[in-house]
Design an enzyme around this catalytic site. Sequence first.
Site, mmCIF file in Angstrom:
data_model
loop_
_atom_site.group_PDB
_atom_site.id
_atom_site.type_symbol
_atom_site.label_atom_id
_atom_site.label_comp_id
_atom_site.label_asym_id
_atom_site.label_seq_id
_atom_site.Cartn_x
_atom_site.Cartn_y
_atom_site.Cartn_z
ATOM 1 N N ARG A 159 -9.131 -13.655 3.426
ATOM 2 C CA ARG A 159 -7.883 -13.225 2.810
ATOM 3 C C ARG A 159 -6.689 -13.991 3.386
ATOM 4 N NH1 ARG A 159 -8.538 -6.663 1.976
ATOM 5 N NH2 ARG A 159 -10.674 -6.735 1.129
ATOM 6 N N ASP A 197 -0.420 -0.307 0.277
ATOM 7 C CA ASP A 197 -1.705 -0.510 0.944
ATOM 8 C C ASP A 197 -1.427 -0.820 2.412
ATOM 9 O OD1 ASP A 197 -4.424 -0.743 1.230
ATOM 10 O OD2 ASP A 197 -4.507 -2.833 0.587
ATOM 11 N N ARG A 252 0.159 6.571 -3.597
ATOM 12 C CA ARG A 252 -1.015 5.698 -3.688
ATOM 13 C C ARG A 252 -2.170 6.455 -4.348
ATOM 14 N NH1 ARG A 252 -4.031 1.714 -0.661
ATOM 15 N NH2 ARG A 252 -6.025 1.557 -1.742
ATOM 16 N N ILE A 308 1.159 8.019 4.869
ATOM 17 C CA ILE A 308 2.292 7.239 4.365
ATOM 18 C C ILE A 308 1.965 6.668 2.987
ATOM 19 C CG2 ILE A 308 3.712 5.186 4.780
ATOM 20 C CD1 ILE A 308 3.413 5.716 7.777
ATOM 21 N N LEU A 332 -13.681 3.893 9.016
ATOM 22 C CA LEU A 332 -12.848 2.821 9.567
ATOM 23 C C LEU A 332 -13.698 1.718 10.181
ATOM 24 C CD1 LEU A 332 -9.949 1.901 10.373
ATOM 25 C CD2 LEU A 332 -10.240 3.215 12.478
ATOM 26 N N ARG A 377 -1.899 -0.851 -6.656
ATOM 27 C CA ARG A 377 -1.518 0.250 -5.768
ATOM 28 C C ARG A 377 -0.042 0.136 -5.417
ATOM 29 N NH1 ARG A 377 -5.652 -2.820 -2.173
ATOM 30 N NH2 ARG A 377 -6.272 -3.125 -4.317
ATOM 31 N N ASP A 407 -3.556 -1.376 5.989
ATOM 32 C CA ASP A 407 -4.877 -1.543 6.593
ATOM 33 C C ASP A 407 -4.749 -1.950 8.053
ATOM 34 O OD1 ASP A 407 -6.389 -1.035 4.271
ATOM 35 O OD2 ASP A 407 -6.061 -3.080 3.558
#
Length: 271
Positions: free
Chosen positions: A239, A213, A201, A195, A229, A210, A215
């Site tokens: 974050r 993203d 990307r 995707i 991974l 980007r 994750d």
Amino acid sequence: MDVITITQLKIFAHHGVLPEETRDGQDFYVNAKLYLDTRNAGMSDELTESVHYGEVCQLITEYMQENTFQLLESVAERTVIEVLNTFPLLKGMEFEICKPHAPIPLPFGNVSVTIKRMWHKAYVAFGSNLGDKEGQIYEAIEKLKQHPECRVNKVSSMIVTKPYGGVEQEDFVNGALELETLLSPLELLKLLNQIEKEAHRERLVHWGPRTLDLDILFYDNEVIDHEKLHIPHIDMANREFVLAPMCEIAPWHRHPLTHLTMEEMLEKLRR
């Protein structure tokens, strides 16, 4: 987990590697275990609180008769996906397809393939800081919704955040979503990467700009350290643009290693 069991469902269908098998057909037998919570059905005596096993049998029969596959493995995978997508109360399914008339020139009783597939809960962080940021995120979410092995349950609000990592660039739009998936962690990663690729990307600068993203933050309560991974996401504790959206959709979710909830992690970061 409670179980509804179906045994020896006889289905005449056209599956096999040999031309005569797909042409002439043969009898197959299906054994299935349907995993779900039957407590509400047991207490209310209402069929709507459970799964109608007669309808499940009908769907399995129709799907196997309307489609043709060479491998029993394919019959099992595709049929299970069809059933799990049709009956949302199911948490998973074990499926055995038996082929007692397989073209084996030796005495034998039966040949069968058995698989077990369960819905797994995953949390995915999303972000963008190039082009139509929100549009690219919405498109990615829609692709996940349309995937036959994914169900998007919750999506956080989108927040505007400053870049992370020291690279000078535009502000990001970030958020997080909760989904259920039949995919393994690596299969889910592959889907997310695809995707991202479709959104153009490019991975040119670490922590750089980007278009999209995606994750994986959590996958059930698994801890995975693979060359491609790491789950839970290694740096998520630092974050806020990950923790704040997670607090919106799953404030109670606990990190499997630190055992802190998302709210506790965010509070600790903000101190």
